[in-house]
Design a protein around this motif. Sequence first.
Motif, PDB file in Angstrom:
ATOM      1  N   ASN A  61      -2.458   5.490   6.279  1.00 34.39           N
ATOM      2  CA  ASN A  61      -1.512   4.282   6.257  1.00 34.39           C
ATOM      3  C   ASN A  61      -0.214   4.671   6.630  1.00 34.39           C
ATOM      4  O   ASN A  61       0.040   5.543   6.675  1.00 34.39           O
ATOM      5  CB  ASN A  61      -0.989   3.714   4.499  1.00 34.39           C
ATOM      6  N   PRO A  62       0.747   3.455   7.220  1.00 36.60           N
ATOM      7  CA  PRO A  62       0.178   2.042   7.418  1.00 36.60           C
ATOM      8  C   PRO A  62      -0.557   1.779   8.423  1.00 36.60           C
ATOM      9  O   PRO A  62      -0.526   2.757   9.483  1.00 36.60           O
ATOM     10  CB  PRO A  62       1.456   1.490   7.310  1.00 36.60           C
ATOM     11  N   VAL A  84      -2.243  -2.692   5.601  1.00 37.92           N
ATOM     12  CA  VAL A  84      -2.304  -1.449   4.901  1.00 37.92           C
ATOM     13  C   VAL A  84      -4.126  -1.320   4.705  1.00 37.92           C
ATOM     14  O   VAL A  84      -4.760  -2.338   4.612  1.00 37.92           O
ATOM     15  CB  VAL A  84      -1.708  -1.468   3.704  1.00 37.92           C
ATOM     16  N   TYR A 121       4.397   6.654   8.983  1.00 34.82           N
ATOM     17  CA  TYR A 121       4.367   7.104   7.546  1.00 34.82           C
ATOM     18  C   TYR A 121       4.872   7.767   6.939  1.00 34.82           C
ATOM     19  O   TYR A 121       5.083   8.028   5.603  1.00 34.82           O
ATOM     20  CB  TYR A 121       2.803   7.880   7.544  1.00 34.82           C
ATOM     21  N   GLY A 124       0.872  -1.096   0.072  1.00 37.43           N
ATOM     22  CA  GLY A 124       0.179  -0.042  -0.101  1.00 37.43           C
ATOM     23  C   GLY A 124       0.970   1.183  -0.061  1.00 37.43           C
ATOM     24  O   GLY A 124       1.933   1.181   0.334  1.00 37.43           O
ATOM     25  N   SER A 125       0.299   2.646  -0.301  1.00 39.79           N
ATOM     26  CA  SER A 125       1.138   3.462  -0.579  1.00 39.79           C
ATOM     27  C   SER A 125       0.479   4.681   0.769  1.00 39.79           C
ATOM     28  O   SER A 125      -0.374   3.964   1.498  1.00 39.79           O
ATOM     29  CB  SER A 125       0.770   4.253  -1.635  1.00 39.79           C
ATOM     30  N   ASP A 126       1.294   5.648   0.672  1.00 36.53           N
ATOM     31  CA  ASP A 126       0.586   6.729   1.639  1.00 36.53           C
ATOM     32  C   ASP A 126      -0.719   7.265   1.243  1.00 36.53           C
ATOM     33  O   ASP A 126      -0.836   7.272  -0.075  1.00 36.53           O
ATOM     34  CB  ASP A 126       1.760   7.973   1.567  1.00 36.53           C
ATOM     35  N   LEU A 179      -4.854  -1.297  -2.327  1.00 30.73           N
ATOM     36  CA  LEU A 179      -3.552  -1.751  -2.161  1.00 30.73           C
ATOM     37  C   LEU A 179      -3.405  -2.886  -3.208  1.00 30.73           C
ATOM     38  O   LEU A 179      -4.473  -3.136  -4.018  1.00 30.73           O
ATOM     39  CB  LEU A 179      -4.052  -2.732  -1.002  1.00 30.73           C
ATOM     40  N   CYS A 239       5.192  -3.686   6.951  1.00 33.42           N
ATOM     41  CA  CYS A 239       4.242  -3.105   8.052  1.00 33.42           C
ATOM     42  C   CYS A 239       3.175  -4.353   8.415  1.00 33.42           C
ATOM     43  O   CYS A 239       3.309  -5.376   7.822  1.00 33.42           O
ATOM     44  CB  CYS A 239       3.500  -1.950   7.563  1.00 33.42           C
ATOM     45  N   SER A 251       9.346   4.381   4.001  1.00 33.77           N
ATOM     46  CA  SER A 251       8.896   3.204   3.533  1.00 33.77           C
ATOM     47  C   SER A 251       9.226   2.085   4.605  1.00 33.77           C
ATOM     48  O   SER A 251      10.515   2.213   4.983  1.00 33.77           O
ATOM     49  CB  SER A 251       9.225   2.811   2.262  1.00 33.77           C
ATOM     50  N   TYR A 297       4.016  -4.384   2.515  1.00 30.98           N
ATOM     51  CA  TYR A 297       5.041  -3.464   2.631  1.00 30.98           C
ATOM     52  C   TYR A 297       4.152  -2.239   2.209  1.00 30.98           C
ATOM     53  O   TYR A 297       2.945  -1.889   1.849  1.00 30.98           O
ATOM     54  CB  TYR A 297       5.932  -3.449   1.306  1.00 30.98           C
ATOM     55  N   TYR A 298       4.708  -0.872   2.947  1.00 23.47           N
ATOM     56  CA  TYR A 298       4.292   0.413   2.868  1.00 23.47           C
ATOM     57  C   TYR A 298       5.237   1.439   2.065  1.00 23.47           C
ATOM     58  O   TYR A 298       6.265   1.436   2.527  1.00 23.47           O
ATOM     59  CB  TYR A 298       4.099   1.078   4.218  1.00 23.47           C
TER      60      TYR A 298
END
Length: 283
Positions: free
Chosen positions: A132-133, A174, A165, A120-122, A179, A171, A168, A217-218
């Motif tokens: 997130n995360p 997410v 957040y 996932g992203s911010d 996602l 985590c 990276s 993963y974030y």
Amino acid sequence: MLTIPIILLNYNSSSDCRKCISFLKNQKNVEIEIVVVDNCSKSEDLCLLRTLCQEEQCTLIENKENRGYNAGNNIGLRYAVRKGYKYALITNPDMEFPQEEYLKQLVDVMEEQTEVVVIGSDIVTPEGIHQNPMMHDGNWKSSWRWIISFFKQKREDTYDFIDVYEHSHYCAKVSGCCLLVRLDFIQKIDFFDESVFLYCEEAILSRQVEIAERKIYYNATVQAIHRHVKNEKGNPAKRFKYWKESRIYYINRYSSYSWYGKWLSGISMRLYVTLMQLYYKIR
């Protein structure tokens, strides 16, 4: 170049879908197929959605029964598996993607780190609140954390359950609003658990990843905007009912709590929901 299916689950949100699709069409350095799954919307919204998908050359799958978030997304995921895709992006219709290489940067991480099965992203609200995360659920004592939150001074830029957040990292969870998933892993867990109608999907997926000894993963280098409007989502008392049922299901089915931990967590969830329903009734 990889083609990535993007699964949009629609429920009476065709106007949001139109805006989201306009952002997705601007993604660069990656091929996409936009797959819109309609989760049994009202006839007028479905009619608008059909026109939209025809105009934008999106794949439309019409679900005749709304069985919730996981079940609806599974329809799109099974379609993606049948087509032989490697990854799939799941996104809510109320998401915006200002960065034109948003999807490519998520895919690049997946390509480089084969142990990562969810990324996932911010994600921020229009007011700049990060979503997130998400933190790990912890032990059964964390089920009572809501009491502390009533007295704890909150950060203005995150929710209580949000982890670091700014950079990276691997985590615990997410957000389910957007996602990217690895489809061979989704097949391995027999797709998303359809026993929950709404809520706690992230906690369940997190536990499934943990059991499989894979990673989430974030990626802080890319950001999406979530224009979620709570007061447009219906009766809050009904939403709390769904949340309670889903949370108790997660605790009993997926948590590693002891029997008394599950019992105490169940009491906590029921008490919390009762108090919140009362609050919304008298406010």
